[in-house]
Scaffold this motif. Structure first.
Motif, PDB file in Angstrom:
ATOM      1  N   PRO A  12      55.156  16.819 -23.641  1.00  0.00           N
ATOM      2  CA  PRO A  12      54.951  18.011 -24.471  1.00  0.00           C
ATOM      3  C   PRO A  12      55.833  18.020 -25.717  1.00  0.00           C
ATOM      4  O   PRO A  12      55.638  18.857 -26.596  1.00  0.00           O
ATOM      5  CB  PRO A  12      55.310  19.164 -23.532  1.00  0.00           C
ATOM      6  CG  PRO A  12      56.236  18.574 -22.525  1.00  0.00           C
ATOM      7  CD  PRO A  12      55.855  17.129 -22.379  1.00  0.00           C
TER       8      PRO A  12
ATOM      9  N   THR B   3      54.631  15.285 -13.807  1.00  0.00           N
ATOM     10  CA  THR B   3      54.643  16.353 -14.798  1.00  0.00           C
ATOM     11  C   THR B   3      55.939  16.287 -15.597  1.00  0.00           C
ATOM     12  O   THR B   3      57.009  16.021 -15.032  1.00  0.00           O
ATOM     13  CB  THR B   3      54.473  17.736 -14.132  1.00  0.00           C
ATOM     14  OG1 THR B   3      54.408  18.751 -15.136  1.00  0.00           O
ATOM     15  CG2 THR B   3      55.617  18.058 -13.169  1.00  0.00           C
TER      16      THR B   3
ATOM     17  N   GLU C 247      59.131  21.180 -19.304  1.00  0.00           N
ATOM     18  CA  GLU C 247      58.803  21.940 -20.505  1.00  0.00           C
ATOM     19  C   GLU C 247      60.077  22.396 -21.230  1.00  0.00           C
ATOM     20  O   GLU C 247      59.983  23.055 -22.258  1.00  0.00           O
ATOM     21  CB  GLU C 247      57.958  23.168 -20.130  1.00  0.00           C
ATOM     22  CG  GLU C 247      56.591  22.832 -19.564  1.00  0.00           C
ATOM     23  CD  GLU C 247      55.598  22.353 -20.612  1.00  0.00           C
ATOM     24  OE1 GLU C 247      55.800  22.650 -21.804  1.00  0.00           O
ATOM     25  OE2 GLU C 247      54.622  21.670 -20.234  1.00  0.00           O
TER      26      GLU C 247
ATOM     27  N   ASP D 183      53.209  20.381 -11.092  1.00  0.00           N
ATOM     28  CA  ASP D 183      52.983  20.924 -12.429  1.00  0.00           C
ATOM     29  C   ASP D 183      54.157  21.809 -12.813  1.00  0.00           C
ATOM     30  O   ASP D 183      54.629  22.610 -12.009  1.00  0.00           O
ATOM     31  CB  ASP D 183      51.671  21.724 -12.464  1.00  0.00           C
ATOM     32  CG  ASP D 183      51.236  22.075 -13.879  1.00  0.00           C
ATOM     33  OD1 ASP D 183      51.370  21.220 -14.776  1.00  0.00           O
ATOM     34  OD2 ASP D 183      50.751  23.208 -14.097  1.00  0.00           O
TER      35      ASP D 183
ATOM     36  N   SER E 187      55.764  24.796 -15.060  1.00  0.00           N
ATOM     37  CA  SER E 187      55.299  26.016 -15.727  1.00  0.00           C
ATOM     38  C   SER E 187      55.544  25.960 -17.228  1.00  0.00           C
ATOM     39  O   SER E 187      56.618  25.547 -17.687  1.00  0.00           O
ATOM     40  CB  SER E 187      56.010  27.242 -15.144  1.00  0.00           C
ATOM     41  OG  SER E 187      55.708  28.393 -15.914  1.00  0.00           O
ATOM     42  N   GLN E 188      54.539  26.422 -18.002  1.00  0.00           N
ATOM     43  CA  GLN E 188      54.674  26.449 -19.461  1.00  0.00           C
ATOM     44  C   GLN E 188      55.245  27.771 -19.962  1.00  0.00           C
ATOM     45  O   GLN E 188      55.461  27.938 -21.161  1.00  0.00           O
ATOM     46  CB  GLN E 188      53.303  26.219 -20.103  1.00  0.00           C
ATOM     47  CG  GLN E 188      52.716  24.850 -19.808  1.00  0.00           C
ATOM     48  CD  GLN E 188      51.294  24.715 -20.308  1.00  0.00           C
ATOM     49  OE1 GLN E 188      50.923  25.241 -21.350  1.00  0.00           O
ATOM     50  NE2 GLN E 188      50.467  24.007 -19.546  1.00  0.00           N
ATOM     51  N   THR E 189      55.477  28.731 -19.040  1.00  0.00           N
ATOM     52  CA  THR E 189      56.003  30.037 -19.453  1.00  0.00           C
ATOM     53  C   THR E 189      57.480  29.932 -19.795  1.00  0.00           C
ATOM     54  O   THR E 189      58.275  29.440 -18.994  1.00  0.00           O
ATOM     55  CB  THR E 189      55.799  31.076 -18.327  1.00  0.00           C
ATOM     56  OG1 THR E 189      54.413  31.142 -18.023  1.00  0.00           O
ATOM     57  CG2 THR E 189      56.301  32.446 -18.751  1.00  0.00           C
ATOM     58  N   ARG E 190      57.828  30.391 -20.985  1.00  0.00           N
ATOM     59  CA  ARG E 190      59.234  30.324 -21.424  1.00  0.00           C
ATOM     60  C   ARG E 190      60.129  31.115 -20.472  1.00  0.00           C
ATOM     61  O   ARG E 190      59.791  32.215 -20.055  1.00  0.00           O
ATOM     62  CB  ARG E 190      59.378  30.896 -22.841  1.00  0.00           C
ATOM     63  CG  ARG E 190      58.811  29.997 -23.915  1.00  0.00           C
ATOM     64  CD  ARG E 190      59.085  30.553 -25.298  1.00  0.00           C
ATOM     65  NE  ARG E 190      58.409  29.762 -26.309  1.00  0.00           N
ATOM     66  CZ  ARG E 190      58.880  28.623 -26.800  1.00  0.00           C
ATOM     67  NH1 ARG E 190      60.013  28.138 -26.365  1.00  0.00           N
ATOM     68  NH2 ARG E 190      58.216  27.977 -27.736  1.00  0.00           N
TER      69      ARG E 190
ATOM     70  N   PRO F 172      48.342  28.743 -18.233  1.00  0.00           N
ATOM     71  CA  PRO F 172      49.077  28.652 -19.498  1.00  0.00           C
ATOM     72  C   PRO F 172      49.233  30.012 -20.183  1.00  0.00           C
ATOM     73  O   PRO F 172      49.888  30.115 -21.215  1.00  0.00           O
ATOM     74  CB  PRO F 172      48.199  27.716 -20.348  1.00  0.00           C
ATOM     75  CG  PRO F 172      46.832  27.838 -19.788  1.00  0.00           C
ATOM     76  CD  PRO F 172      46.967  28.220 -18.334  1.00  0.00           C
TER      77      PRO F 172
ATOM     78  N   LYS G  42      42.468  26.544 -22.124  1.00  0.00           N
ATOM     79  CA  LYS G  42      43.649  26.812 -22.948  1.00  0.00           C
ATOM     80  C   LYS G  42      43.464  28.018 -23.870  1.00  0.00           C
ATOM     81  O   LYS G  42      44.406  28.450 -24.527  1.00  0.00           O
ATOM     82  CB  LYS G  42      43.992  25.574 -23.796  1.00  0.00           C
ATOM     83  CG  LYS G  42      44.114  24.271 -22.988  1.00  0.00           C
ATOM     84  CD  LYS G  42      45.162  24.347 -21.883  1.00  0.00           C
ATOM     85  CE  LYS G  42      45.304  23.048 -21.118  1.00  0.00           C
ATOM     86  NZ  LYS G  42      44.359  22.883 -20.017  1.00  0.00           N
TER      87      LYS G  42
END
Length: 319
Positions: free
Chosen positions: A18, A66, A69, A110, A112-115, A157, A200
């Motif tokens: 990423p 994965t 992030e 996987d 997590s893409q959450t900040r 996402p 997405k």
């Protein structure tokens, strides 16, 4: 098409970094994952070829990978011994941490893409998914409810603390990690579901790919029947991925040795079929940084990077 060969290693999963557009990782296993060890390959694509930057060996097959992030050097893999391995590309001496709670193979991981959520989800053949706090190196909850092995676990996402899982029991489930409860269980296929992914661009849309050779697109607001069904593969669909650049475009790879590209808003939905492998195609990813670039891996011991002409052609069409 760029090609990297990994002798005696059969590719299970591949993911583009990423952070870095030319960095990718591939989880592999010896002897088709039935026996032997596994190797995590960290690769860099150059103008004309693919370079091996680092390889890490594990004592069992590696089935998924994965990227972190939050740290461009860190990756997580899932192994045949029921453990998750945390790797640092700056540390060549093996995993920096091993997380072992699952009692059977870990087939999906996987990040997590959450900040602010440094969480990883894992899916296992022990019928459970587990959510891990990577910094504390411990699980924070176990998600139970599937009646078959878990093949795919993917974070939303869009929605914090929300993930989807696909199982050999034929259901797609959506979970709320804060409560540990299943919010929705969809009897998506009358066969094992090997993969799922979130759109997405729309928080309500998911796709599933199954042993019945079909892909189904689901709208979580109305799950009595799929929004679209795509038929063309001749053997089980191993992995599905939504495009990061087009709302209704997705890719699938299969045990029929092909990679197929679809747009479920068009007719016909099938855009193209690529037959550049000589074995099961198990891993697939879109490059987030380079529009329309795709990476895949196969049991034929190769990893390939390419831009399908059908996706390049979409750029020239009105959306």
């Amino acid at each position: 098409m760029k090609r990297f060969r990994c002798p005696a290693r059969h590719g299970y999963a591949v993911e583009v970094s990423p952070f870095l557009p030319d960095r990718l990782a591939c989880a592999t296993a010896q002897y088709y994952g039935i026996a032997g060890c596994g190797t995590l390959l960290v690769l860099e694509q150059r103008e004309a070829d693919i370079l091996l930057l680092r390889s890490f060996d594990w004592n069992d097959g590696l089935f998924d990978v994965t990227w972190s992030e939050s740290n461009e050097h860190v990756l997580v893999t899932g192994g045949g011994d029921g453990s998750l391995q945390i790797w640092d590309t700056a540390n060549p001496n093996g995993p920096i941490q091993v997380l072992k709670e699952h009692t059977q193979e870990v087939y999906a991981v996987d990040w997590s893409q959450t900040r602010g959520e440094n969480l990883v989800v894992s899916g296992s053949w022990d019928h459970t998914a587990k959510v891990w706090d990577v910094e504390r190196c411990q699980s924070v909850c176990t998600l139970q409810g599937h009646e078959g092995v878990l093949y795919s676990t993917i974070w939303s996402p869009h929605i914090p603390s929300c993930l989807a899982s696909a199982s050999g029991d034929g259901t797609l489930r959506v979970w709320d990690v804060k409560t540990g409860l299943c919010r929705l269980a969809i009897p998506a296929h009358k066969a094992e579901i090997l993969s799922c992914d979130w759109c997405k661009y729309d928080q309500n849309i998911l796709v599933t790919g199954a042993v019945d050779c079909s892909l189904c697109v689901w709208d979580l607001r109305s799950v009595r029947q799929p929004l679209a069904q795509m038929l063309s593969h001749t053997y089980a669909i191993r992995r599905v991925k939504f495009s990061p650049f087009y709302k209704t475009v997705l890719a699938s790879c299969s045990y029929d040795f092909t990679v197929r590209f679809w747009d479920y808003s068009r007719s016909p939905m099938l855009l193209d079929t690529l037959e550049h492998h000589s074995e099961f195609v198990c891993g697939l990813d879109f490059n987030l940084h380079i529009p329309n670039q795709v990476v895949d891996c196969s049991w034929d011991e190769t990893i390939k990077i390419y831009t399908p002409p059908c996706l390049a052609a979409l750029q020239e069409l009105p959306s």
